[in-house]
Design an enzyme around this catalytic site. Sequence first.
Site, PDB file in Angstrom:
ATOM      1  N   CYS A   1       3.928   8.820   0.554  1.00  0.00           N
ATOM      2  CA  CYS A   1       3.728   7.843   1.630  1.00  0.00           C
ATOM      3  C   CYS A   1       4.273   6.535   0.672  1.00  0.00           C
ATOM      4  O   CYS A   1       3.289   5.453   0.228  1.00  0.00           O
ATOM      5  CB  CYS A   1       2.990   7.786   2.826  1.00  0.00           C
ATOM      6  SG  CYS A   1       3.471   6.594   3.785  1.00  0.00           S
TER       7      CYS A   1
ATOM      8  N   CYS B   1       6.360  -6.728   7.027  1.00  0.00           N
ATOM      9  CA  CYS B   1       7.464  -5.418   7.843  1.00  0.00           C
ATOM     10  C   CYS B   1       7.783  -6.653   8.522  1.00  0.00           C
ATOM     11  O   CYS B   1       7.643  -7.812   9.133  1.00  0.00           O
ATOM     12  CB  CYS B   1       6.641  -4.388   8.858  1.00  0.00           C
ATOM     13  SG  CYS B   1       7.482  -4.119   9.798  1.00  0.00           S
TER      14      CYS B   1
ATOM     15  N   ASN C   1      -3.860   6.672  15.885  1.00  0.00           N
ATOM     16  CA  ASN C   1      -5.185   5.299  14.857  1.00  0.00           C
ATOM     17  C   ASN C   1      -5.204   4.401  14.749  1.00  0.00           C
ATOM     18  O   ASN C   1      -4.466   4.160  14.838  1.00  0.00           O
ATOM     19  CB  ASN C   1      -4.087   5.656  13.383  1.00  0.00           C
ATOM     20  CG  ASN C   1      -4.379   7.072  12.877  1.00  0.00           C
ATOM     21  OD1 ASN C   1      -4.939   7.821  12.922  1.00  0.00           O
ATOM     22  ND2 ASN C   1      -3.139   7.536  12.039  1.00  0.00           N
TER      23      ASN C   1
ATOM     24  N   CYS D   1       6.559  -3.892  16.426  1.00  0.00           N
ATOM     25  CA  CYS D   1       5.573  -2.893  16.784  1.00  0.00           C
ATOM     26  C   CYS D   1       4.191  -3.203  17.194  1.00  0.00           C
ATOM     27  O   CYS D   1       3.528  -3.209  16.204  1.00  0.00           O
ATOM     28  CB  CYS D   1       5.845  -1.348  16.042  1.00  0.00           C
ATOM     29  SG  CYS D   1       7.475  -0.703  15.798  1.00  0.00           S
TER      30      CYS D   1
ATOM     31  N   CYS E   1       0.857  -1.462  15.641  1.00  0.00           N
ATOM     32  CA  CYS E   1       1.106  -0.791  14.157  1.00  0.00           C
ATOM     33  C   CYS E   1      -0.100  -1.990  13.601  1.00  0.00           C
ATOM     34  O   CYS E   1       0.503  -2.941  13.717  1.00  0.00           O
ATOM     35  CB  CYS E   1       2.140  -0.992  13.234  1.00  0.00           C
ATOM     36  SG  CYS E   1       2.195  -0.679  12.033  1.00  0.00           S
TER      37      CYS E   1
ATOM     38  N   CYS F   1      -0.995   6.630   9.287  1.00  0.00           N
ATOM     39  CA  CYS F   1       0.051   5.741  10.504  1.00  0.00           C
ATOM     40  C   CYS F   1      -0.193   5.042  10.903  1.00  0.00           C
ATOM     41  O   CYS F   1      -1.223   4.580  11.609  1.00  0.00           O
ATOM     42  CB  CYS F   1       0.751   7.001  10.978  1.00  0.00           C
ATOM     43  SG  CYS F   1       1.424   8.431   9.754  1.00  0.00           S
TER      44      CYS F   1
ATOM     45  N   SER G   1      10.910   6.821  14.463  1.00  0.00           N
ATOM     46  CA  SER G   1       9.583   6.634  15.377  1.00  0.00           C
ATOM     47  C   SER G   1      10.388   5.861  16.622  1.00  0.00           C
ATOM     48  O   SER G   1      11.392   5.038  17.300  1.00  0.00           O
ATOM     49  CB  SER G   1       9.223   5.080  14.452  1.00  0.00           C
ATOM     50  OG  SER G   1       8.874   5.504  13.618  1.00  0.00           O
ATOM     51  N   LEU G   2      10.125   7.059  17.534  1.00  0.00           N
ATOM     52  CA  LEU G   2      10.824   6.546  18.672  1.00  0.00           C
ATOM     53  C   LEU G   2       9.638   6.293  20.083  1.00  0.00           C
ATOM     54  O   LEU G   2       9.652   5.715  20.111  1.00  0.00           O
ATOM     55  CB  LEU G   2      10.701   8.018  19.432  1.00  0.00           C
ATOM     56  CG  LEU G   2      12.217   8.372  20.694  1.00  0.00           C
ATOM     57  CD1 LEU G   2      13.028   7.046  21.340  1.00  0.00           C
ATOM     58  CD2 LEU G   2      12.022  10.096  21.016  1.00  0.00           C
TER      59      LEU G   2
ATOM     60  N   GLU H   1       1.008  -0.816   0.388  1.00  0.00           N
ATOM     61  CA  GLU H   1       0.466  -0.094  -0.196  1.00  0.00           C
ATOM     62  C   GLU H   1       0.986   0.973   0.223  1.00  0.00           C
ATOM     63  O   GLU H   1       1.658   1.350   0.594  1.00  0.00           O
ATOM     64  CB  GLU H   1      -0.488  -0.189   1.137  1.00  0.00           C
ATOM     65  CG  GLU H   1      -2.117  -1.369   0.891  1.00  0.00           C
ATOM     66  CD  GLU H   1      -2.701  -1.740   2.751  1.00  0.00           C
ATOM     67  OE1 GLU H   1      -3.794  -1.678   2.405  1.00  0.00           O
ATOM     68  OE2 GLU H   1      -2.363  -0.639   3.426  1.00  0.00           O
TER      69      GLU H   1
ATOM     70  N   GLY I   1       6.993  -1.556   6.177  1.00  0.00           N
ATOM     71  CA  GLY I   1       8.563  -2.489   6.598  1.00  0.00           C
ATOM     72  C   GLY I   1       8.942  -1.107   6.847  1.00  0.00           C
ATOM     73  O   GLY I   1       8.592   0.288   7.029  1.00  0.00           O
TER      74      GLY I   1
END
Length: 346
Positions: A107, A114, A296, A118, A121, A339, A220-221, A94, A165
């Site tokens: 994006c 992936c 999200n 996480c 996600c 996201c 990404s923290l 995507e 990914g």
Amino acid sequence: MNTTKKDIRALSLHELEAYFSSIGEKAFRARQVYEWLWNKNAHSLADMTNLSKSLREKLDEHFIINPAEIHVMQRSIDGTIKNAVKLHDGNVVESVMIPTSTRTTACVSSQVGCSLDCTFCATARLSRMRNLTPAEIVDQVVLIDKQSREYHEKPLSNIVFMGMGEPMLNYPSVTEAIRKITDEKGLGMSPRRITVSTSGIPKMITKLADENLKVRLALSLHSAIESKRNQLMPFSIKFPLSDVMESLQYWYLKTKSRITFEYIVWKGINDTDEDIQALVRFCKKVPSKVNLIQYNSIEEGGYNQASNQITERYIQLLEKNGITAKIRKSRGEDIDAACGQLANKH
């Protein structure tokens, strides 16, 4: 899918020149083909009209072009477009076009699925099927540029590697795609308008710094407290924040480009002053800015967005300490394009 012919886009310019030399053709023919592939984005050898018909037929005996194509397109009420992009082997990734009044951002994905885990996600719930090729990455950019021109009457201006990914785990393809995108013989886009977003793999951040590609870096923290970050992003146990910071400091030393920290604030997870102060301390170690991202929701996620008051508290304390911070509102949530929502539901 053709399994006997090689995709001609897998060949470098040098390899194209060597091929044409081997069949008794002049080297400039290779440059013509390269321009068709990467500047004019030809998806058929027959399109290469400045080559003789006999030469095109000779190429067709050995090579093929396997373009990525839009399988399903969804349009959000806010103008965002999500593409389910079908690859030559039937896999789907995507990509998302995000328009504003001043720019259009693509994006793009770098892997089918992936490699990471996480917990917040949707993409992480997909198995990593394979890495994308440079051509498959470039195809996503070209498709979104066409959509931007069609629906918003302006060309694509920015690219973020924030789709499906982890870009650093497909490093060769991602860096080669960036070269094709920024090359004057390719798409000719400015590298300063490209951001590579990583979850934090120190040795690859250091390697990217040495490439001198002049792209931007985002990390990404989500927590500057080690134990919390490990819970949110279990793979990060292998990559302590001290190692991540060392690589970020090296990045800035080499590139003089400040880092963007991507940070979601969740209710009951990282919504205390202790969390904010930890982030402030982390940011002070390297020139950086913070994007506070709206969470999200995903199916069976178990996470909830923190209150607006908490988010404003983050902004207040970060800015008080001289750290640029802003709230980044998500786009395309109604079509699962925001996201963390890319999950190949098609």
